[in-house]
Design a protein around this motif. Structure first.
Motif, PDB file in Angstrom:
ATOM      1  N   GLU A 159      -9.716   4.119   7.545  1.00  0.00           N
ATOM      2  CA  GLU A 159     -10.651   3.464   6.477  1.00  0.00           C
ATOM      3  C   GLU A 159     -10.453   2.149   6.594  1.00  0.00           C
ATOM      4  O   GLU A 159     -11.468   1.370   6.484  1.00  0.00           O
ATOM      5  N   LEU A 160      -9.227   1.552   6.753  1.00  0.00           N
ATOM      6  CA  LEU A 160      -9.064   0.235   6.812  1.00  0.00           C
ATOM      7  C   LEU A 160      -9.612  -0.505   8.257  1.00  0.00           C
ATOM      8  O   LEU A 160     -10.231  -1.363   8.504  1.00  0.00           O
ATOM      9  N   LEU A 163     -13.298  -0.969   7.729  1.00  0.00           N
ATOM     10  CA  LEU A 163     -13.575  -2.038   6.978  1.00  0.00           C
ATOM     11  C   LEU A 163     -13.350  -3.441   7.974  1.00  0.00           C
ATOM     12  O   LEU A 163     -14.295  -4.361   7.768  1.00  0.00           O
ATOM     13  N   HIS A 242     -12.307  -6.708  -0.351  1.00  0.00           N
ATOM     14  CA  HIS A 242     -11.980  -5.424  -0.544  1.00  0.00           C
ATOM     15  C   HIS A 242     -10.727  -5.039  -1.298  1.00  0.00           C
ATOM     16  O   HIS A 242      -9.904  -4.257  -1.151  1.00  0.00           O
ATOM     17  N   GLU A 245     -11.099  -1.321  -2.663  1.00  0.00           N
ATOM     18  CA  GLU A 245     -10.561  -0.307  -1.842  1.00  0.00           C
ATOM     19  C   GLU A 245      -9.206  -0.200  -1.681  1.00  0.00           C
ATOM     20  O   GLU A 245      -8.386   0.960  -1.625  1.00  0.00           O
ATOM     21  N   ALA A 248      -7.759   1.409  -4.699  1.00  0.00           N
ATOM     22  CA  ALA A 248      -7.719   2.775  -4.703  1.00  0.00           C
ATOM     23  C   ALA A 248      -6.972   3.529  -3.718  1.00  0.00           C
ATOM     24  O   ALA A 248      -6.312   4.573  -4.226  1.00  0.00           O
ATOM     25  N   MET A 249      -6.425   2.860  -2.702  1.00  0.00           N
ATOM     26  CA  MET A 249      -5.502   3.489  -1.779  1.00  0.00           C
ATOM     27  C   MET A 249      -4.062   3.488  -2.377  1.00  0.00           C
ATOM     28  O   MET A 249      -3.175   4.498  -2.152  1.00  0.00           O
TER      29      MET A 249
END
Length: 478
Positions: A159-160, A163, A242, A245, A248-249
């Protein structure tokens, strides 16, 4: 893909774990793989080996890294052997086949034992510190918790990476290197009303980077080299774009306390900043094309040796995998401040301190890259690189005095992967010159060794007046 097909592979416990992680019944998985439920049941009970054809179906159906499937779980045999070497377990006779059975048949129990021992040793260390310093003896340290959590993900965060690639492309898809810093500065100013200012070291005092939210300024120390300055700016951009995000992680990781959560957020933001500066696809392509030439990667992306080395441990994208590297960073006293791996890791938690490994002699040749093929006690062989790096801000913290090259980076991979590296060209990898090494001396059973600093904790000393060994601590059988 390197999969051993010339020997029978009994991977029942790992296949069962894979099935349960995906919430599948035996019937459902058997249907996915095109085999009968009874055949799958036999495989999970190690009554049938896993065939090469079935391995390929597993990879295609569930996007499984076959290298990871063929490796031991987090609590491998070497890690458990290290735990049982503690004097706490003196007198227990635990043969190797029992450790193998535990890690293969009950990996969850093996990992639970390892976590319990780690918690015990951390509590014991803190209790000792409390007696000396009056400190409170509490649970796992934030750094150890974060390190273990990251390694549980094999240091891979798709996911990173996604991004990072998107943000890099939005800056300028054709831009790499020094241009990223300028574009990141401009984006911070235009989109986030944030300016960057380089400040004298005496003004920054202990800080190399500070964000002033009231004046919307990012303050950087003049002692930062260009690659570290660029990284600090992109780090701030990663947070600005970000943070939701990243938060959230961190929330999903369920860190045990606020300090650990804060440290995890820093680590994840560092990962995102690296993904912006060194976008996955472009970085992985150049790495493969150049034989993982670190100097070429540094030049293309205007980053430091350590930044490249760390990025190399994150290349686990199923459609574009890199060499599965491990990384370890030590200071001159042998203290480990980083250890990451995208694949197998040759040392248990307290290992990696063997003086026979050139990582520890790299301080004698500052800035020079040295290679070595090592063999660990389990018989596995590894191709390794080692080089010193300077700690950013060290001179600032010491008032301009002291050594710059006070850290060493060790980077390595399994020997079978070395053929992909430019650094191994010209070497006879089929019959290489190998240096046997061990874990920390107190856990190592190699004998004789002239560089031994302490006897193994589970072996009796064997010293007499009639003879002298090359080792200062000769020992007998356990």
């Amino acid at each position: 893909m390197d999969v051993a097909v010339d020997r029978k592979l009994f991977l029942g416990a790992r296949l069962k774990r894979l099935r349960r992680e995906r919430g599948l019944t035996q019937t459902a998985m058997a249907g996915d793989l095109g085999v009968s439920p009874s055949y799958l049941n036999h495989i999970e009970r190690n009554q049938r080996p896993v065939t090469a054809q079935l391995l390929l179906r597993l990879a295609e159906t569930y996007d499984v890294d076959l290298r990871a499937l063929g490796q031991a779980g987090p609590a491998g045999e070497q890690a458990l052997a290290e735990v049982l070497a503690d004097p706490l377990f003196q007198g227990l006779d635990t043969p190797r086949h029992e450790l193998l059975t535990l890690t293969e048949e009950a990996p969850g129990a093996a990992e639970a034992l390892l976590r319990l021992y780690r918690a015990f040793t951390e509590q014991r260390d803190r209790a000792r510190a409390a007696l000396i310093e009056g400190a409170a003896a509490e649970g796992p340290s934030p750094s150890d918790w974060v390190r273990d959590w990251i390694q549980s993900r094999s240091n891979y965060f798709p996911e990173l990476d996604g991004l990072g690639e998107t943000l890099h492309a939005s800056l300028d898809p054709t831009m790499t290197g020094e241009g990223c810093e300028a574009l990141a500065r401009a984006r911070l100013a235009q989109r986030h009303n944030l300016t960057v200012k380089v400040m004298p070291a005496e003004v920054m005092v202990e800080w190399t980077r500070r964000f002033d939210p009231h004046r919307r300024r990012l303050l950087l120390s003049e002692t930062l080299d260009p690659s570290s300055r660029a990284f600090a700016i992109v780090y701030q951009l990663a947070l600005a774009e970000h943070e939701a995000e990243l938060n959230a992680m961190v929330d999903a990781a369920r860190a045990p306390d606020a300090a650990t959560a804060a440290l995890l957020k820093v680590s994840l933001t560092n990962t995102l900043a690296a993904a912006i500066l060194m976008p996955y696809a472009a970085f992985q392509r150049l790495a493969e094309a150049t034989g993982y030439d670190i100097a070429r990667l540094q030049a293309r992306f205007s980053v430091s040796f350590e930044q490249v080395a760390h990025r190399l441990t994150t290349l686990s994208r199923p459609t574009a995998r890199g060499v599965p590297f491990f990384l370890i960073r030590v200071d001159q006293a042998g203290n480990v401040s980083k250890r990451y791996a995208s694949g197998a890791f040759p040392f248990a938690r307290f290992g990696g301190a063997c003086p026979r490994w050139k990582l520890h002699s790299a301080f004698r040749t500052p800035g020079r890259l040295v290679t070595q093929i090592i063999e660990t006690p389990d018989g596995n062989r590894w191709f390794t690189l080692a080089r010193t790096v300077d700690r950013q801000g060290a001179l600032q913290a010491q008032g301009g005095q002291g050594e710059r090259y006070d850290l060493a980076i060790g980077l390595g991979c399994e020997l079978k992967e070395a053929k992909r590296l430019a650094y191994a060209r010209g070497l006879d990898l089929a019959a290489p010159e190998v240096t046997p090494i061990g874990p920390a001396c107190r856990l190592c059973h190699r004998h004789p060794c002239a560089q031994r600093a302490a006897p193994p904790v589970d072996r009796p000393l064997k010293v007499d007046d009639w003879s002298k060994s090359v080792s200062p601590y000769p020992f007998g059988a356990g």
